[in-house]
Write a protein that holds these residues in place. Structure first.
Motif, PDB file in Angstrom:
ATOM      1  N   GLY A 142       0.812  -1.219   0.000  1.00 30.34           N
ATOM      2  CA  GLY A 142       0.000   0.000   0.000  1.00 30.34           C
ATOM      3  C   GLY A 142       0.844   1.267   0.000  1.00 30.34           C
ATOM      4  O   GLY A 142       0.421   2.308  -0.512  1.00 30.34           O
ATOM      5  N   GLY A 143       2.052   1.197   0.567  1.00 31.67           N
ATOM      6  CA  GLY A 143       2.968   2.336   0.523  1.00 31.67           C
ATOM      7  C   GLY A 143       3.478   2.580  -0.891  1.00 31.67           C
ATOM      8  O   GLY A 143       3.606   3.729  -1.336  1.00 31.67           O
ATOM      9  N   PHE A 144       3.771   1.502  -1.607  1.00 33.21           N
ATOM     10  CA  PHE A 144       4.143   1.610  -3.027  1.00 33.21           C
ATOM     11  C   PHE A 144       3.005   2.251  -3.809  1.00 33.21           C
ATOM     12  O   PHE A 144       3.204   3.184  -4.587  1.00 33.21           O
ATOM     13  N   TYR A 145       1.777   1.764  -3.570  1.00 31.16           N
ATOM     14  CA  TYR A 145       0.608   2.347  -4.230  1.00 31.16           C
ATOM     15  C   TYR A 145       0.419   3.813  -3.820  1.00 31.16           C
ATOM     16  O   TYR A 145       0.051   4.660  -4.630  1.00 31.16           O
ATOM     17  N   ALA A 146       0.645   4.116  -2.546  1.00 30.14           N
ATOM     18  CA  ALA A 146       0.450   5.485  -2.062  1.00 30.14           C
ATOM     19  C   ALA A 146       1.371   6.464  -2.779  1.00 30.14           C
ATOM     20  O   ALA A 146       0.983   7.608  -3.053  1.00 30.14           O
ATOM     21  N   SER A 147       2.581   6.027  -3.102  1.00 26.08           N
ATOM     22  CA  SER A 147       3.493   6.900  -3.844  1.00 26.08           C
ATOM     23  C   SER A 147       2.942   7.198  -5.232  1.00 26.08           C
ATOM     24  O   SER A 147       3.068   8.316  -5.738  1.00 26.08           O
ATOM     25  N   TRP A 148       2.303   6.208  -5.859  1.00 23.46           N
ATOM     26  CA  TRP A 148       1.677   6.422  -7.168  1.00 23.46           C
ATOM     27  C   TRP A 148       0.489   7.376  -7.037  1.00 23.46           C
ATOM     28  O   TRP A 148       0.359   8.326  -7.816  1.00 23.46           O
ATOM     29  N   VAL A 149      -0.356   7.153  -6.030  1.00 18.46           N
ATOM     30  CA  VAL A 149      -1.524   8.027  -5.818  1.00 18.46           C
ATOM     31  C   VAL A 149      -1.076   9.460  -5.546  1.00 18.46           C
ATOM     32  O   VAL A 149      -1.648  10.411  -6.086  1.00 18.46           O
ATOM     33  N   ASN A 195       6.506   1.336   6.385  1.00 23.48           N
ATOM     34  CA  ASN A 195       7.306   0.217   5.875  1.00 23.48           C
ATOM     35  C   ASN A 195       6.947  -0.043   4.405  1.00 23.48           C
ATOM     36  O   ASN A 195       6.479  -1.134   4.046  1.00 23.48           O
ATOM     37  N   PRO A 196       7.157   0.966   3.543  1.00 22.85           N
ATOM     38  CA  PRO A 196       6.677   0.844   2.157  1.00 22.85           C
ATOM     39  C   PRO A 196       7.484  -0.141   1.323  1.00 22.85           C
ATOM     40  O   PRO A 196       8.712  -0.214   1.425  1.00 22.85           O
ATOM     41  N   ALA A 210       4.491  -0.961 -14.101  1.00 20.31           N
ATOM     42  CA  ALA A 210       3.870   0.211 -14.731  1.00 20.31           C
ATOM     43  C   ALA A 210       3.506   1.296 -13.718  1.00 20.31           C
ATOM     44  O   ALA A 210       3.359   2.463 -14.082  1.00 20.31           O
ATOM     45  N   LEU A 211       3.364   0.909 -12.447  1.00 19.99           N
ATOM     46  CA  LEU A 211       2.984   1.866 -11.398  1.00 19.99           C
ATOM     47  C   LEU A 211       4.201   2.436 -10.653  1.00 19.99           C
ATOM     48  O   LEU A 211       4.041   3.261  -9.753  1.00 19.99           O
ATOM     49  N   ASP A 212       5.396   2.008 -11.022  1.00 21.31           N
ATOM     50  CA  ASP A 212       6.609   2.400 -10.297  1.00 21.31           C
ATOM     51  C   ASP A 212       6.966   3.854 -10.598  1.00 21.31           C
ATOM     52  O   ASP A 212       7.197   4.207 -11.750  1.00 21.31           O
ATOM     53  N   VAL A 213       6.991   4.693  -9.567  1.00 22.96           N
ATOM     54  CA  VAL A 213       7.289   6.122  -9.743  1.00 22.96           C
ATOM     55  C   VAL A 213       8.641   6.493  -9.126  1.00 22.96           C
ATOM     56  O   VAL A 213       8.887   7.650  -8.815  1.00 22.96           O
ATOM     57  N   PRO A 273       9.148  13.604  -5.500  1.00 25.47           N
ATOM     58  CA  PRO A 273       7.844  13.546  -4.834  1.00 25.47           C
ATOM     59  C   PRO A 273       6.958  14.712  -5.265  1.00 25.47           C
ATOM     60  O   PRO A 273       7.437  15.832  -5.427  1.00 25.47           O
ATOM     61  N   ALA A 274       5.677  14.409  -5.465  1.00 23.18           N
ATOM     62  CA  ALA A 274       4.728  15.443  -5.895  1.00 23.18           C
ATOM     63  C   ALA A 274       4.106  16.167  -4.710  1.00 23.18           C
ATOM     64  O   ALA A 274       3.391  17.143  -4.872  1.00 23.18           O
ATOM     65  N   GLY A 275       4.373  15.671  -3.498  1.00 17.81           N
ATOM     66  CA  GLY A 275       3.856  16.293  -2.283  1.00 17.81           C
ATOM     67  C   GLY A 275       4.736  15.875  -1.123  1.00 17.81           C
ATOM     68  O   GLY A 275       5.614  15.018  -1.272  1.00 17.81           O
TER      69      GLY A 275
END
Length: 194
Positions: free
Chosen positions: A74-81, A93-94, A131-134, A139-141
């Motif tokens: 979810g931390g990996f996903y949170a970086s994408w979001v 603990n991403p 494909a979701l790896d940023v 960081p955008a925020g």
């Protein structure tokens, strides 16, 4: 930074909204910040479908006052979001490289919180994770990373190196589940301006 009005919580691999951290976060928001809209969805196993579900729901959220918290995968996903919304994120603990780490889990899996619940982690999900790896993007925020050196699943040094711009809380010992997470809720709340 504006006060957060909408908060998304993303659970990890094989986890659910029933995880201890998700329930503690939900209870904290309900008790201390009842005006905040809190959403913790059950994510489908497909990373593409998981982020499509999230993106379709948060599309209507006010960007200036949204934030995301994610644990492990979810931390990996949170970086994408956070890249999509340009919003603050808290990473627990991403997962840094889930395409690498989850390749050995292809096949039938059980849910942590309900072992009777089974799902299939498909080979094509590895490419969906890639494909979701940023990782290549700044960081955008604002980011807060809470990282336990005692994480038995992920390498804490990789997490520290992955988020150099983040405010980092590196804990001696601890575990992947961040047992005792409730002690970090005031920090999470103040960082996100709940």
């Amino acid at each position: 930074m504006n006060r957060t009005t909408h908060l998304l919580y993303l659970h990890g691999f094989r986890s659910s909204p029933q995880s201890a951290k998700a329930r503690q976060m939900a209870a904290h928001v309900a008790a201390e910040h009842p005006g905040v809209h809190f959403w913790c969805p059950q994510l489908p196993p497909s990373p593409r479908e998981a982020m499509a579900l999230v993106a379709s729901t948060v599309a209507d959220w006010p960007r200036a006052t949204s934030a995301v918290v994610g644990s492990s995968l979810g931390g990996f996903y949170a970086s994408w979001v956070a890249q999509q919304l340009a919003c603050p994120s808290v990473l627990l603990n991403p997962a840094v490289d889930p395409a690498r780490d989850l390749a050995r889990y292809i096949g039938e899996q059980t849910s942590w919180h309900d072992p009777a619940e089974r799902f299939f982690f498909r080979p094509e999900y590895i490419a969906e994770l890639q494909a979701l790896d940023v990782r290549g993007l700044p960081p955008a925020g604002p980011e807060l990373a809470i990282i336990a050196q005692g994480d038995e699943v992920l390498d804490w040094r990789e997490m520290v190196a992955r988020y150099p711009a983040a405010q980092q809380q590196v804990l001696e010992g601890g575990d992947h589940a961040l047992t005792g997470f409730e002690v970090h809720l005031p920090l999470v709340g103040s960082f996100l301006r709940l």
